[in-house]
Every structure is written in C-alpha cells, then in structure tokens.
Motif scaffolding. Sequence first.
Motif, mmCIF file in Angstrom:
data_model
loop_
_atom_site.group_PDB
_atom_site.id
_atom_site.type_symbol
_atom_site.label_atom_id
_atom_site.label_comp_id
_atom_site.label_asym_id
_atom_site.label_seq_id
_atom_site.Cartn_x
_atom_site.Cartn_y
_atom_site.Cartn_z
ATOM 1 N N UNK A 63 0.830 -1.211 0.000
ATOM 2 C CA UNK A 63 0.000 0.000 0.000
ATOM 3 C C UNK A 63 0.860 1.255 0.000
ATOM 4 N N UNK A 64 1.973 1.226 0.727
ATOM 5 C CA UNK A 64 2.850 2.399 0.786
ATOM 6 C C UNK A 64 3.437 2.709 -0.583
ATOM 7 N N UNK A 65 3.777 1.675 -1.352
ATOM 8 C CA UNK A 65 4.362 1.887 -2.682
ATOM 9 C C UNK A 65 3.293 2.218 -3.723
ATOM 10 N N UNK A 66 2.077 1.709 -3.519
ATOM 11 C CA UNK A 66 1.013 1.918 -4.489
ATOM 12 C C UNK A 66 0.692 3.396 -4.656
ATOM 13 N N UNK A 67 0.820 4.158 -3.585
ATOM 14 C CA UNK A 67 0.473 5.580 -3.628
ATOM 15 C C UNK A 67 1.326 6.357 -4.621
ATOM 16 N N UNK A 127 1.272 3.522 -13.090
ATOM 17 C CA UNK A 127 0.593 2.516 -13.915
ATOM 18 C C UNK A 127 0.409 1.238 -13.108
ATOM 19 N N UNK A 128 -0.505 0.388 -13.562
ATOM 20 C CA UNK A 128 -0.808 -0.846 -12.851
ATOM 21 C C UNK A 128 0.406 -1.783 -12.843
ATOM 22 N N UNK A 129 0.570 -2.498 -11.717
ATOM 23 C CA UNK A 129 1.677 -3.429 -11.584
ATOM 24 C C UNK A 129 1.210 -4.696 -10.877
ATOM 25 N N UNK A 179 -1.440 -3.923 -7.940
ATOM 26 C CA UNK A 179 -1.392 -2.543 -7.481
ATOM 27 C C UNK A 179 -1.866 -1.609 -8.580
ATOM 28 N N UNK A 180 -2.630 -0.582 -8.181
ATOM 29 C CA UNK A 180 -3.147 0.392 -9.133
ATOM 30 C C UNK A 180 -3.515 1.670 -8.404
ATOM 31 N N UNK A 181 -3.253 2.805 -9.037
ATOM 32 C CA UNK A 181 -3.670 4.078 -8.439
ATOM 33 C C UNK A 181 -5.171 4.137 -8.263
#
Length: 432
Positions: free
Chosen positions: A166-170, A174-176, A195-197
Amino acid sequence: MTTISCGIDFGTSNSSIAIDNNGEIGLVPVEQAHVTIPSAIFFRSIDNRAFYGRTAVNMFLDRQPGRFMRSLKRVLGTSLMKQGTVVNGASMNFPTIIASFIKQLKDKADAAAGQEIEQVVMGRPVHFVDNDPAADSRAQDELRAIAQRIGFKHIEFQFEPIAAAFAHEAKLTEDKLAIVVDLGGGTSDFTVIRLSKNSIHKADRSSDILASTGVRIGGNDFDKELSLAAIMPELGYRSTYGAKNLEVPLKQYHDLAEWSKVNFLYTPKLIMQTRQLLHESHDKKRYGRLLHVLEHETGHTLLAASEETKIALTDEYEHKAAFDFIEDDFSILIKRDLFEKAIEEEVEKIAASARQCLQDAGVRREAIDLVILTGGSTEVHSIQVAFRQLFPNAAIADENKLSSVGLGLAYDSQNRFGKINKSAGTAPSAIA
C-alpha cells in the motif's frame, strides 16, 4: 475535530507509527528526529524506569546497571507470555513490557495529532508462529489486548507485506503485478498483489491480493547463524571436556546467539555449572570466555557485535569484529563467504516461501512487474542475489526499507476507518 487514525508497525528489530491527519499520511518522529525506533527496552536498576530504542541500547552498551530486552515480538503466542520474567528483582509479565513499548509510540502520535488516537491498524506477520494456527491466533489476540490496554478503541490488523505494498502503491503511475518481500528481524513474509492508483481508495482489497506466505526466519536468525559459525567457536563452542572427551553443552551457546533468550542465561545455577566444567575443559582459554560473558551479563553486547558484523558484510568482504569487552585486544576476522555459508539454509527457506507464494497465486515469476523489498534484512548480499535471480526481469523497489510498513498501515487505516468517521459526522479523509 477530525478523527485521526494510525498504523503501528511493531517490529522484531524496529518499530514505527504513522498517522492519517486530515488526509495527510506521515510517519511520526518517535525518537528525536528518527521516524523508526529499535524495538528495545532498558529497565534501569535504581528505579526500574523504562527507556526505549537507541537510548535503551546505548545505556546497555554503556554498562549501566539494569535489564535490557529486544525481540519482544517473538514472545507473542509463546508460553513466555504467561510465564513472565524477572526485571531488576521484580516479577513482570510480557504483556506489561510490550504494552510499555507500544504505548510510548502511541504517546508520540497522540502529541503529534493533538488528540488521543483511538483507531489503529496493527501490522502483523503472515505467521507469528510457523505451523501452529492456535499459537498464531493467540499471538494476534495478545497484541489486540495490548492495544486495548493502552487506549485504542477500534483495532484492526493487516499483514505487514500487504501494508508495504500500500505504501508503494500511492506512488505508482501505472498498474503493476507485484510481490512484496518483507524480511524483518523475526519473520519473512511475501504477498503477490495487484497494485493500481485506481485501487488505493478501496476499503476491501481482497480481490487484489492473490496470495500470502511467510516463514519465521529473519535477520535475528542471520545474527544467530553468524554467531554460531564465527564467534561462538572462540568461546568454546563444540569444544570438549573430561576424560571421555565429551562435547560441552551446546544449549547455552544457542540461547546466547538469540536475542529473545539471552536474558534467561544469567542464572546462578548455569554460571556455577560453567565454572565447574571449566576445570575439565580441554580449551580453557576459549571456554573461559563463555564464563566471562555469563558472569558479566554481556550476551547482548556479543549479539550486537554479530549484528554489526552482518551489516558490515553487506558492503565489505571481511570485517574485524572487536570483543575487547571479553578480553583485551580480542578480535575476530570474519569473512562474507563464511557468513553466506552459515545462512545458506535460511536463505533457501526464505526463497522457497517466495516461490510458494507465486504458486499459490497461480502466476509465473516472469509475470511479476515489481519486487518490493522491505525490512533491513533485504540488504544482506545473499538475499539480494537470490531475489534478483528469482525475478531477473522485474523492477526492484527498495526505498524506505524500515518505514514502508508503518506508512502502508496508515494508508490502510484511512480506508478502513473512513466509514466510521463519516458515520460519526466526520468527513472521510482523501489519500494525499
């Protein structure tokens, strides 16, 4: 007044707390300007006052009278939680000790927020205790009771590797498809997650989490194996005694190489037995060093030297570790090759848990776009090599190794408690 929530990363080696303050997610300074604090307590003998973190470590290393403790997280779920321990001559239970440490984190966050925080997401490893669901559940219940004890009213839990994601998703553009590699002091945990914005506002992320695995191996185990391989032989480990050439008892060496067990060694009975055995030892110089450590209660200093060597071998091929607290001019030259050989089995178990996570998720390793490394143990050279080989085509994200879990837990608290705040008349915060 806006209701503020927080995330607490109570780690085996280091801890942190982050708050959601009106949509602003940030780590709280918990020791001077530091946003992480060693998970250590020192009870000063003259008044049994507790000191924490770097202050606790320095007081102990300065040889001030008192009781030093580290790796308290490893006690959760074990029989030691009920047994308790003796601190400066007084009996004390571990829930009280752990609550003392976590409360000082909460106090810092309350002061930063300007109000008492009642909502928290606590981080937890995928497995507190390997292959023991009852002990694992008990550990979480114990941590929940401690959180209630220090004033939290609404308590949720999140797996630490998911919080790191969650910390990196922010920050993603682009989706990963990511795998989080969270190597702490006591556990190694893995999560495969989308992960996605566009997902960071979702309170329920269960559909994005493809699998989680974990194993109870971490940086403290690396310290232990390094100590047993390179240091303990110079204290008589595996030496012999008596007419029958018997091997000296090994248990005290193994306990002396583990942060959570050192304090239980300084008993009159064990010291007396070691003195008696010294008379029959075939290596009195080295075995005498063990007696010196037990008599002077310098086991934690010994382990600190092992940890310092582990860290030094991240960049160096050899390191000269000083042990002049045992005897004058005593040092050991330790090479990285010896360290890597000592932890081969642990590294393979960690890699196997990561491969199991991929298998459980039903994805090939080539499908992973991003490897998120968090936790100080990910800096160990063998770990770096293992995971770069396992995911040669993936991008590596390894910033904020010691604080990403705390930040992610605060992001999670924002999503989880937004509805509570709204129903109470407080507008939910937007993620910054």
